[in-house]
Scaffold this active site. Sequence first.
Site, PDB file in Angstrom:
ATOM      1  CD  GLU A 242      -2.962  -1.270   2.238  1.00  0.00           C
ATOM      2  OE1 GLU A 242      -2.664  -0.770   3.334  1.00  0.00           O
ATOM      3  OE2 GLU A 242      -4.038  -1.823   2.006  1.00  0.00           O
ATOM      4  CG  ASP A 321      -7.543  -5.595   5.286  1.00  0.00           C
ATOM      5  OD1 ASP A 321      -7.084  -5.821   6.409  1.00  0.00           O
ATOM      6  OD2 ASP A 321      -7.638  -4.450   4.808  1.00  0.00           O
ATOM      7  CD  GLU A 349      -9.850  -1.432   8.370  1.00  0.00           C
ATOM      8  OE1 GLU A 349      -8.912  -1.998   8.973  1.00  0.00           O
ATOM      9  OE2 GLU A 349      -9.740  -0.958   7.234  1.00  0.00           O
TER      10      GLU A 349
HETATM   11  C1  GCU Z   1      -6.137  -2.256   6.007  1.00  0.00           C
HETATM   12  C2  GCU Z   1      -6.506  -0.958   6.640  1.00  0.00           C
HETATM   13  C3  GCU Z   1      -5.369   0.028   6.567  1.00  0.00           C
HETATM   14  C4  GCU Z   1      -4.093  -0.611   7.121  1.00  0.00           C
HETATM   15  C5  GCU Z   1      -3.820  -1.930   6.438  1.00  0.00           C
HETATM   16  C6  GCU Z   1      -2.664  -2.709   7.062  1.00  0.00           C
HETATM   17  O1  GCU Z   1      -6.005  -2.105   4.629  1.00  0.00           O
HETATM   18  O2  GCU Z   1      -7.642  -0.419   6.002  1.00  0.00           O
HETATM   19  O3  GCU Z   1      -5.741   1.158   7.305  1.00  0.00           O
HETATM   20  O4  GCU Z   1      -3.029   0.234   6.944  1.00  0.00           O
HETATM   21  O5  GCU Z   1      -4.946  -2.742   6.548  1.00  0.00           O
HETATM   22  O6  GCU Z   1      -2.943  -3.704   7.721  1.00  0.00           O
HETATM   23  O7  GCU Z   1      -1.525  -2.358   6.886  1.00  0.00           O
END
Ligand code: GCU
Length: 615
Positions: A242, A321, A349
Site C-alpha cells: 500500500e 483483510d 474496522e
Molecule cells: C487495512 C486498513 C489500513 C491498514 C492496512 C494494514 O487495509 O484499512 O488502514 O493500513 O490494513 O494492515 O496495513
Amino acid sequence: MSEAWKKRRAWLSALKWELPENLETPAQAAAFEGEHFLAPRNEKPELEEDAGLGEAYEITSQGETWRIRGGRTGLLYGVYALIRCLLTAGKIPEGICSPYYPLRMLNAWDNMSGDIERGYAGRSLWFEGGEFRYEPDRIRQLGRMLAFAGINVLCINNVNVHAPAQGLADEWLPDVEAFARILRPFGVRLMLSIDFSMPLQRGLETADPLDPRVQEWWRQQADRIWETVPDLAGFLVKADSEHRPGPNAYGRTHADGANMLARAVAPYGGVLVWRAFVYDCMQDWRDTHTDRPCAAYDLYHPMDGDFDENVILQVKNGPYDFQVREPVSPLFFGMPHTRLALELQLAQEYTGQQVDLYAMPPMWREIFDQIGKEKAQAIAAVTNLGRDDNWTGHPMAALNLYAFGRYAWDPDLEPEAVIREWVRLTYELKPEQENVLERILLKSRSVYEKYTSPLGLCWMVNPAYHYGPSPYGYEFQAWGTYNRADRDAVGIDRTSAGTGYTGQYPPALRDLFENKDTCPENLLLFFHRLPYTWRMRDGRTLIQRIYDDHFEGYDEAEKMKEELETLGLPAVDAAEVIERAERQLQNAREWRDVINTFFHRLSGVPDEKGRKIYL
Ligand code: GCU
C-alpha cells in the site's frame, strides 16, 4: 485530560486502588497487588521469585496460605491468575503455567498527531500534537490491564509510519524510554514500527538492503536505540505494501530486506517482525486473472527458509483483510521453515467499528481450529484502544482485548469460558443476567455476519471508512476487492478452474474448498461463483438464503437491543451500551435493505416469504 476513566475499569472492576509511581519491577507490582487484593481477604500469598521460570508461574496452597512461585514476570502473572480465579470462581490452575506464545503483541496504529488509523475509541492514549503526551496514571493502568490479560509487547506506532514518527527510532528515543519505564513493572516491552526508507531521509543516497553503507547505518541505529531502551522488543515493518517503501525498489527480495534489519537488531536479542500484508493495490478491475487473496502466498512461499532466525513473518488471519468471514491464510501451511505470527484485528474496522457489538472469541476459536495453534510461533493484534473513558468506545469491545491476551496464553480456550471470565471481571450481575449477557456476546458475531456481506463474499462496505453497506462501492476500484455480481450469479471462482487460489492449501483443505458440495456454506461465495438458483444444503436457493439471513440478522439485532435494555447493567455502562445498540440497529436496517434491494434488482427474484424489499 478527563479523570472519568478512573471509574471505568474495562475488566478490572475489583482492582480500584491506584498504582504507585515507584514500581520498578514486576515482582514489586506482584507484591503490591497481592497486598491490596489478597491480604484484605486474608488470602495474602507467599511470593517466591525463581528467575529460571521466566514468564511461568505455579500456584499451590498450604493450609490457608497461597504460595506463588514465578519467574521475573511469572510472579506477577501468577498473582493476577489467582485474582482472576478468585473473582470469577475459576479453577486454580495446577502445575507450572506458561504462555503458549512467547511474543504476545498489541499493534497500535497510533500516529504522533494523536489520530489513530482505524481507531474507534478516541484519540491516542500516548501521542498528541506530534509528540508523546499522556497521563502516567493512565498508562500504568494500561500496563496493569495488559499484564492481567497476559500481553507482553506493545508496538506503539502505526505500521504506516508518518512524519514525525520516523524519529521514534532516533530523536524521540528518550521519550520512548520514559514511556517504556512506566510499562516495565507490568512485563510489557515496547516495539517500534520503522520506515524502510529511513536511511534516505537521514542523508544516505540509498536504502538498498544489500548496500554496506545501509547495513552499517542500521547497525549504528540499533546501537543507539538499545543503549537508550535496553529491553526494546524489536522492529515491526510494513514494506512494499500500500505504497510503503521497501526492498523491491532496489530489486531486492523481502528476505533481503528483513534479514538486513534482523542482523542489526540480533546482537540485542531483538526480533524483526515483517508483515506479510502485501498485494497489488493498483489492480485494474477489468483484469479477472489477478486475484488478491493469492498474492501473499505467491510472494512468500518461494522464500520459505530464506529468513533469519530472528525474523517473524506476521500474517493476517485471512488472505484478504480482516473481513467478517474469510478462510484462513494459506501461508500458515506454506511456510514450515519460517517463524510466523498470527495477526488479528481487535479494532473493528470491518466488523462494526465498536458501535456494533462483535465479540471475537468464537471467530478466533474457528481460526485456531483451522490453522492449528502450532503453525504460528507468535501472535499479534491491532488494538481497539483509545482515549475514551471506557478505553474501547463500546464498553463491551474491551472483551476482545482481554480475550486476545487470554488466547495468546492459551489458544485452546473455549469462547464460553473466556466470555464468562470477562463478564464476571467487569460486572457484578446475577447468574441469570450473566447467562443472558454471555448468550448475547456469543452470538453477536453471527448476527453481524447475517446482516452484512453474505457467505464469505466480503467487501460490500463503504469504501474508505468501511462502515455500512455499499455493494458496488469497491467493484470498480483498484484494491482487488470484487464480487462481480450480475443478474444471474455472484462471486469469484477461486478453484483450479478459476483463479487457482484453492491450490495454495494442503490437499485436504484444497479439496474441501474446491468442491461446491463440501465447501463450508459460510464460505461458499468466497470460493465459488454461483447462480442465484443454486440449492443450499437445506434446499433453499442461494438468493433466498441471502434474503433470509438479512431479515434474520436485523431481527436478531433488534432482540439483542431489547435484551441489553432490560439487562440491568451498571449505570456507568448502560447508557452507552444502549445508545450503541440503537445505532447498531440502524446500521443493520441499512445493511438489510441495501443488500436485499441490490440482489433483488439484479436478479428479479422475489422473496418467497413476501417480506418488504424496496425496489
Ligand atoms: C487495512 C486498513 C489500513 C491498514 C492496512 C494494514 O487495509 O484499512 O488502514 O493500513 O490494513 O494492515 O496495513
